[in-house]
Motif scaffolding. Structure first.
Motif, PDB file in Angstrom:
ATOM      1  N   ARG A 116     -25.262 -49.996 -49.596  1.00 53.61           N
ATOM      2  CA  ARG A 116     -24.838 -49.194 -48.337  1.00 53.61           C
ATOM      3  C   ARG A 116     -24.108 -49.891 -47.218  1.00 53.61           C
ATOM      4  O   ARG A 116     -22.858 -49.175 -47.002  1.00 53.61           O
ATOM      5  N   THR A 117     -24.263 -51.009 -47.078  1.00 56.33           N
ATOM      6  CA  THR A 117     -23.329 -51.641 -45.907  1.00 56.33           C
ATOM      7  C   THR A 117     -22.184 -52.100 -46.621  1.00 56.33           C
ATOM      8  O   THR A 117     -21.135 -51.968 -46.084  1.00 56.33           O
ATOM      9  N   ARG A 118     -22.187 -52.599 -47.965  1.00 56.33           N
ATOM     10  CA  ARG A 118     -20.938 -52.945 -48.701  1.00 56.33           C
ATOM     11  C   ARG A 118     -20.236 -51.730 -48.686  1.00 56.33           C
ATOM     12  O   ARG A 118     -18.686 -51.719 -48.549  1.00 56.33           O
ATOM     13  N   GLN A 119     -20.654 -50.515 -49.280  1.00 61.69           N
ATOM     14  CA  GLN A 119     -19.920 -49.195 -49.371  1.00 61.69           C
ATOM     15  C   GLN A 119     -19.391 -48.748 -48.244  1.00 61.69           C
ATOM     16  O   GLN A 119     -18.035 -48.305 -48.203  1.00 61.69           O
ATOM     17  N   ALA A 120     -20.259 -48.833 -47.001  1.00 62.22           N
ATOM     18  CA  ALA A 120     -19.431 -48.377 -45.856  1.00 62.22           C
ATOM     19  C   ALA A 120     -18.260 -49.289 -45.317  1.00 62.22           C
ATOM     20  O   ALA A 120     -17.289 -48.731 -44.803  1.00 62.22           O
TER      21      ALA A 120
ATOM     22  N   LEU B 204     -12.439 -53.318 -37.908  1.00 57.67           N
ATOM     23  CA  LEU B 204     -13.195 -52.713 -39.098  1.00 57.67           C
ATOM     24  C   LEU B 204     -14.620 -52.996 -39.037  1.00 57.67           C
ATOM     25  O   LEU B 204     -15.392 -52.281 -39.204  1.00 57.67           O
ATOM     26  N   CYS B 205     -15.086 -54.251 -38.421  1.00 60.56           N
ATOM     27  CA  CYS B 205     -16.485 -54.462 -38.278  1.00 60.56           C
ATOM     28  C   CYS B 205     -17.104 -53.809 -37.163  1.00 60.56           C
ATOM     29  O   CYS B 205     -18.231 -53.236 -37.201  1.00 60.56           O
ATOM     30  N   GLU B 206     -16.125 -53.579 -36.135  1.00 64.11           N
ATOM     31  CA  GLU B 206     -16.855 -52.806 -35.059  1.00 64.11           C
ATOM     32  C   GLU B 206     -16.858 -51.423 -35.357  1.00 64.11           C
ATOM     33  O   GLU B 206     -17.937 -50.878 -35.070  1.00 64.11           O
ATOM     34  N   GLU B 207     -16.067 -50.862 -36.368  1.00 65.24           N
ATOM     35  CA  GLU B 207     -16.275 -49.515 -36.735  1.00 65.24           C
ATOM     36  C   GLU B 207     -17.493 -49.233 -37.481  1.00 65.24           C
ATOM     37  O   GLU B 207     -18.208 -48.273 -37.663  1.00 65.24           O
ATOM     38  N   VAL B 208     -17.987 -50.355 -38.388  1.00 65.46           N
ATOM     39  CA  VAL B 208     -18.921 -50.241 -39.518  1.00 65.46           C
ATOM     40  C   VAL B 208     -20.211 -50.779 -38.486  1.00 65.46           C
ATOM     41  O   VAL B 208     -21.471 -50.457 -39.075  1.00 65.46           O
ATOM     42  N   GLU B 209     -20.103 -51.089 -37.399  1.00 64.99           N
ATOM     43  CA  GLU B 209     -21.163 -51.960 -36.447  1.00 64.99           C
ATOM     44  C   GLU B 209     -21.823 -52.967 -37.265  1.00 64.99           C
ATOM     45  O   GLU B 209     -23.011 -53.073 -37.311  1.00 64.99           O
ATOM     46  N   VAL B 210     -21.058 -53.885 -37.987  1.00 69.83           N
ATOM     47  CA  VAL B 210     -21.709 -55.283 -38.489  1.00 69.83           C
ATOM     48  C   VAL B 210     -20.795 -56.492 -37.934  1.00 69.83           C
ATOM     49  O   VAL B 210     -19.600 -56.130 -37.377  1.00 69.83           O
ATOM     50  N   SER B 211     -21.475 -57.862 -38.146  1.00 71.60           N
ATOM     51  CA  SER B 211     -20.617 -58.552 -37.269  1.00 71.60           C
ATOM     52  C   SER B 211     -19.594 -59.396 -38.445  1.00 71.60           C
ATOM     53  O   SER B 211     -19.777 -58.754 -39.736  1.00 71.60           O
ATOM     54  N   LYS B 212     -18.767 -60.290 -38.100  1.00 69.44           N
ATOM     55  CA  LYS B 212     -17.994 -60.593 -39.355  1.00 69.44           C
ATOM     56  C   LYS B 212     -18.824 -61.581 -40.238  1.00 69.44           C
ATOM     57  O   LYS B 212     -18.221 -61.687 -41.398  1.00 69.44           O
ATOM     58  N   ARG B 213     -19.696 -61.941 -39.574  1.00 71.24           N
ATOM     59  CA  ARG B 213     -20.515 -62.930 -40.393  1.00 71.24           C
ATOM     60  C   ARG B 213     -21.085 -61.961 -41.526  1.00 71.24           C
ATOM     61  O   ARG B 213     -21.200 -62.664 -42.968  1.00 71.24           O
ATOM     62  N   THR B 214     -21.443 -60.868 -41.262  1.00 71.77           N
ATOM     63  CA  THR B 214     -22.193 -59.945 -42.327  1.00 71.77           C
ATOM     64  C   THR B 214     -20.960 -59.639 -43.157  1.00 71.77           C
ATOM     65  O   THR B 214     -21.029 -59.673 -44.562  1.00 71.77           O
ATOM     66  N   PHE B 215     -19.606 -59.204 -42.615  1.00 72.48           N
ATOM     67  CA  PHE B 215     -18.488 -58.886 -43.546  1.00 72.48           C
ATOM     68  C   PHE B 215     -18.445 -60.008 -44.696  1.00 72.48           C
ATOM     69  O   PHE B 215     -18.242 -59.544 -45.811  1.00 72.48           O
ATOM     70  N   PHE B 216     -18.470 -61.318 -44.332  1.00 69.87           N
ATOM     71  CA  PHE B 216     -18.008 -62.341 -45.086  1.00 69.87           C
ATOM     72  C   PHE B 216     -19.256 -62.639 -46.191  1.00 69.87           C
ATOM     73  O   PHE B 216     -19.010 -63.534 -46.978  1.00 69.87           O
TER      74      PHE B 216
ATOM     75  N   PHE C 292     -17.436 -59.915 -48.502  1.00 70.68           N
ATOM     76  CA  PHE C 292     -15.921 -59.954 -49.102  1.00 70.68           C
ATOM     77  C   PHE C 292     -15.152 -61.286 -48.518  1.00 70.68           C
ATOM     78  O   PHE C 292     -15.909 -61.783 -47.158  1.00 70.68           O
ATOM     79  N   THR C 293     -14.071 -61.730 -49.146  1.00 68.65           N
ATOM     80  CA  THR C 293     -13.377 -62.957 -48.379  1.00 68.65           C
ATOM     81  C   THR C 293     -12.529 -62.517 -47.369  1.00 68.65           C
ATOM     82  O   THR C 293     -11.904 -63.502 -46.792  1.00 68.65           O
ATOM     83  N   GLY C 294     -12.082 -61.289 -47.402  1.00 69.14           N
ATOM     84  CA  GLY C 294     -10.909 -60.875 -46.231  1.00 69.14           C
ATOM     85  C   GLY C 294     -10.582 -59.406 -46.616  1.00 69.14           C
ATOM     86  O   GLY C 294     -11.389 -58.671 -47.433  1.00 69.14           O
ATOM     87  N   LYS C 295      -9.525 -59.062 -45.907  1.00 71.44           N
ATOM     88  CA  LYS C 295      -9.118 -57.682 -45.834  1.00 71.44           C
ATOM     89  C   LYS C 295      -8.620 -57.137 -47.212  1.00 71.44           C
ATOM     90  O   LYS C 295      -8.859 -56.275 -47.712  1.00 71.44           O
ATOM     91  N   GLU C 296      -7.718 -58.241 -47.903  1.00 68.94           N
ATOM     92  CA  GLU C 296      -7.371 -57.573 -49.047  1.00 68.94           C
ATOM     93  C   GLU C 296      -8.760 -57.450 -50.128  1.00 68.94           C
ATOM     94  O   GLU C 296      -8.687 -56.643 -51.076  1.00 68.94           O
ATOM     95  N   ASP C 297      -9.447 -58.447 -50.074  1.00 74.22           N
ATOM     96  CA  ASP C 297     -10.686 -58.212 -51.042  1.00 74.22           C
ATOM     97  C   ASP C 297     -11.583 -56.993 -50.883  1.00 74.22           C
ATOM     98  O   ASP C 297     -11.862 -56.170 -51.777  1.00 74.22           O
ATOM     99  N   VAL C 298     -11.665 -56.573 -49.592  1.00 74.83           N
ATOM    100  CA  VAL C 298     -12.557 -55.213 -49.067  1.00 74.83           C
ATOM    101  C   VAL C 298     -11.594 -54.121 -49.827  1.00 74.83           C
ATOM    102  O   VAL C 298     -12.061 -53.091 -50.271  1.00 74.83           O
TER     103      VAL C 298
END
Length: 212
Positions: free
Chosen positions: A14-18, A40-52, A55-61
């Motif tokens: 669910r986090t990945r899809q969000a 982007l991370c603020e909108e989904v309410e996750v940290s950049k650490r969680t994002f990485f 995904f490797t970056g904006k292009e990847d997501v």
């Protein structure tokens, strides 16, 4: 070795899809360069650490819907029966099976947005080309491991032609897709593009009538 619980896996998915859905929405409305990773991370309410973790970056997501389909293609390629049919026919069937596997009701809309963004954004297009080349390398490894294929350029050329047919089909589909976009339409366009490959090799370079 411990494995993640089904509940934890569903939460991760669910986090990945969000992240994917929010990225595509923001990039489509504000432009790829108009959205920072922090926003982007603020909108989904996750940290950049969680994002990485995902995904490797904006292009990847942004490319995730289409790249998920190609990862499913690689998985299907490992198990599809090697029954002596033409290689292009086998790869076409594999890709269509992968497409059916990932195409939940929302996938088509995400994939169409992702493709359109890649055509408008040079960094996404470059990232996609790199992913494509890496994926083709893995395809060649799987094919040569599983099948009795000659050690000459034909296998790689078949893979390149498959990708070319996909790009033609996906490009036309993303540009002309209805609302909502249709996966069967994409599959039909891809089948037609593959069917056109032999004819493309025999086209003649005749001059226009007015130039004769």
């Amino acid at each position: 070795m411990t494995t993640a619980s089904p509940l934890r896996e569903r939460k991760k998915q669910r986090t990945r899809q969000a992240l994917i859905d929010t990225a595509l929405r923001l990039f489509s409305s504000r432009g790829f360069g108009g959205v920072t990773l922090d926003e982007l991370c603020e909108e989904v309410e996750v940290s950049k650490r969680t994002f990485f973790r995902y995904f490797t970056g904006k292009e990847d997501v942004a490319m995730a819907p289409l790249h998920d389909m190609w990862r499913a293609f690689l998985e299907e390629l490992e198990t599809i029966p090697a029954d002596g049919r033409p290689l292009m026919e086998l790869m076409e069937a594999t890709l269509l099976a992968a497409l059916e596997r990932v195409a939940d009701p929302a996938w088509a809309g995400r994939a169409a947005l992702s493709y359109r963004l890649s055509q408008e954004t040079s960094s996404m297009d470059a990232y996609n080309l790199h992913f494509c080349e890496s994926t083709l390398g893995t395809v060649m490894e799987v094919l040569h491991r599983r099948l009795d294929l000659p050690d000459d350029p034909r296998t790689r050329l078949a893979g390149d032609m498959l990708v070319a047919a996909w790009r033609v089909a996906a490009g036309g589909w993303a540009a002309e897709a209805g609302d909502p976009p249709s996966v069967p339409d994409l599959a039909a366009r891809f089948h037609a593009a593959v069917a056109a490959l032999p004819g493309s090799l025999t086209l003649t370079a005749d001059p226009r009538p007015e130039d004769r």
